[in-house]
Each structure stands twice: as structure tokens, then as C-alpha cells.
Enzyme design. Sequence first.
Site, PDB file in Angstrom:
ATOM      1  N   LYS A  48       0.844  -1.198   0.000  1.00 47.95           N
ATOM      2  CA  LYS A  48       0.000   0.000   0.000  1.00 47.95           C
ATOM      3  C   LYS A  48       0.883   1.253   0.000  1.00 47.95           C
ATOM      4  O   LYS A  48       2.093   1.183   0.254  1.00 47.95           O
ATOM      5  CB  LYS A  48      -0.901   0.001   1.237  1.00 47.95           C
ATOM      6  CG  LYS A  48      -0.148   0.068   2.562  1.00 47.95           C
ATOM      7  CD  LYS A  48      -1.084   0.043   3.744  1.00 47.95           C
ATOM      8  CE  LYS A  48      -0.296   0.142   5.058  1.00 47.95           C
ATOM      9  NZ  LYS A  48      -1.177   0.188   6.236  1.00 47.95           N
ATOM     10  N   TYR A 278      13.984  30.582   7.452  1.00 51.91           N
ATOM     11  CA  TYR A 278      12.871  31.340   8.012  1.00 51.91           C
ATOM     12  C   TYR A 278      12.899  31.362   9.544  1.00 51.91           C
ATOM     13  O   TYR A 278      13.119  30.338  10.183  1.00 51.91           O
ATOM     14  CB  TYR A 278      11.538  30.746   7.551  1.00 51.91           C
ATOM     15  CG  TYR A 278      11.296  30.857   6.074  1.00 51.91           C
ATOM     16  CD1 TYR A 278      11.251  32.092   5.442  1.00 51.91           C
ATOM     17  CD2 TYR A 278      11.112  29.708   5.304  1.00 51.91           C
ATOM     18  CE1 TYR A 278      11.017  32.190   4.074  1.00 51.91           C
ATOM     19  CE2 TYR A 278      10.875  29.801   3.939  1.00 51.91           C
ATOM     20  CZ  TYR A 278      10.834  31.047   3.332  1.00 51.91           C
ATOM     21  OH  TYR A 278      10.598  31.144   1.989  1.00 51.91           O
TER      22      TYR A 278
END
Length: 422
Positions: A48, A278
Site C-alpha cells: 500500500k 525562516y
Amino acid sequence: MIAPGTAPAADRLRPPERVAVVDLDAIRSNVRRFVRVAAPARLMAVVKADAYGHGAVPVATAALEAGASWLGVAHIEEALALRAAGIDAPLLAWLHTPQSDFAGAIAAGIDLGSAGWELGPIAAVAVEQGQVARVHLKIDTGLGRNGSPAADWDALLSAAMAHQAAGRIRVVGVFSHLAVADEPDRPETDEQLAAFREFVALAERAGAAVEVRHLANTPATLTRPDTHFDLVRVGLGLYGLSPFAGTAPSALGLRPAMTLTSLVAQCKDVPAGQGVSYGLSYRTMGPSALGLIPLGYADGIPRIATGGPVRVNGVTYPVVGRIAMDQMVIDLGEAGLVASGRSATGAEAVLFGPGDDGEPSVDEWAAAAGTNNYEIVTRVSPRVQRRYLNAFPGAGDIRRQMTLESSTAVEDGPTARAARPA
């Protein structure tokens, strides 16, 4: 003339700027390990989420080559993609909504999980198609997620047997999922196992001719043979990662399959006190050199994983400052590569690998991000190119080869990785 949409040969051979290299021989080795551990139970390879970010079709193919008997996915659309690639092995999809393509699944011979409500729609579609749907009933034995509540199990069995008697479905499996098997000393696994045995017995007394009972995940497959039953579902372990905190994959006989690398995009000298990224949460302690790595959270690197390790020219450096969408920064130090006259620009930057060459590990990145190793590999985004090593042991199947090559780069043989820039 170059056909429209076709890159020149030189461009196709150029090393990618960001790449997750997946060694399919490692996948095969891990599958063989679990096949031996689980015997006589069979192995379901859980592929999956695009095989936990490794590539569902290449991994499924390698797993089946190495002895896996089943494939497992969460969603029907994942199962249909495997069928479209020519994979015809037994295949189970277990997580559905009212919009799930039950018709496509039944037509493609995909087994379907059901926790209750799904039985009616599955049976109705089977009648429309004139087929008998193969169903695995799921019981919640304590995880508290998908699965029939214990109080509803009798009603689910009654409905399932009515549909089976009418020739709409056939109950071929009963399954559940363990909550704390990665913590072997906890008692809840014993409680779930006892409950599972009871619910399987109820299903069999109700008339279900169960072909496969499955409960064990990767950690239970390794440590709890009493949970193996007829089939084990192995996900994380296929990819060579350990489900146990503090236990290295090598201690379990596993080989990590993915190596994530990029190239240093820029390297520059900076003064003391230079802020980085940042928020300027990091400042250099003295004159230093900063290396820019063109991977960020758009590539699947957790934004929170400041301190994650990056290896450049044989030295491992921590990420400093905030990880941005497209890039991160490492501090090369006062004796950095620029200051010493050796710019790192263009050098390979290894975020994690199997550890053979001293690379950092997936687990180190998981620790930096405060998460688990499952998440680190699964979230590597499609913007990062996948390349496959050892894709074709022996002659192989030309159709599978074309399927792989149509969507990704394939390199065969143990020396393929050496072609990446040093």
C-alpha cells in the site's frame, strides 16, 4: 529529429538532482527472510501507499519473485493499478468508502475486506456481474480502528452467511490487526490473539470455510509465531526497516532498500552570526560555510526535522535552521569545504541509506522529526525520482520491464549506484 516529449539521450543519462534509489535485491532478501520466519504460514507483501514510497509495481514484482504468496493494499484503486501492470497474484484490498469501485475489484479478481456495511454493496455488485465475490471479514480485536466491533460480529456473520448461501459472496478469510506488537512485553497482544481465536471459531461454526486467517504484522511475524496462522502481513520489514525501537535492521537480518540523495546546490562562506532560513532560529557561532541541499517538505522531508543528518564527502552534518519547501541548509563549520578551498557544490548529499558506506539512517531522520521510520520513507514525494537497482534477476519478463521503464529509471546490477556522482 527527437520525438515530442522525448528527452535527448544525454539528458536521460544525466544523474538526477533528487533521487530515491531502491535496491530490489534488498527487497527480495527481506522477503526471503520473512518467508523463512513465517513458514509454514504464507507471506502477504503489503505494498500500500506505493509500497511505502518505494514503488508498488517494482516492489510487488520483486516480492513475488522472492516467495511472497499474496499482496495487500489499503484501497481498491491501488489494487487495480497492480492488476493493470499485469500482476495477477492473490490480492487483498481492505479499506473502503461508499464510493469504492467494488465492481472493478470483483471483475479484476481482487479479494475484499469487510467490517460490516460493505457486505451489501459487494453482494449487489457481485449479483450484477454474475460472479461470486471473495471476502475477508475483519474483526476489531482491540486496535479500535477498522474492523467489526465485537458486539456486531454475530450479526456480520449472519449477513455474510446469508449472502454466501445465495451465491453472492464467499467468505475466504478472517483477519484483524495488532496494536502493540512492536512492544513485545505488553500484554495486549496476548489479549488480541485470544480474542481473534474466539472470533475465528465463531465464523467457522457459522459456516465460513476460511482459507486464510491473518493477524500478524511485521513485528509479530518476527517475535510471535503463535500469531502466524495461515498468512502473515508484512509491510515495514519488506523495506528493510526495523519495527522495534533501538533495534537496528541488521540485527533482524534485514537490509534497508532505499537510499535518498541529492546534490549540493550551493556552498558559501558566511560570517559569525549569520542567520539561517525562516525565523532565523539558527545563527552560526563563528565564520563558517553553509551548504544548500535542494530537498524540502515538498519532497517529503518533514519541516520539523531540523538536526536531520546529511552526509557530504564522507562527513555527516546536521540540518540547521528551518527546513523549507524546496531546500534545507547544513553548516559545514569553520573548516568547511569552502574555507578549505574545496567547494561542495555538486557533491552528493546522502540523507539516508542502508549504512554500508556510513550513510545516516532512516531512523535518525525519524528521531529528528519526532516520528517513526514508516513515515519518513512513505512521504518521499513523486518529485523525487525513483531509480531501481537489480530490477531483473535473470532474463525477466519483457512486459514487466517495459512497465517499469515507462515510469521510472531502471538500473541493473550491483554497480549501478556507483554511477552517481561522488
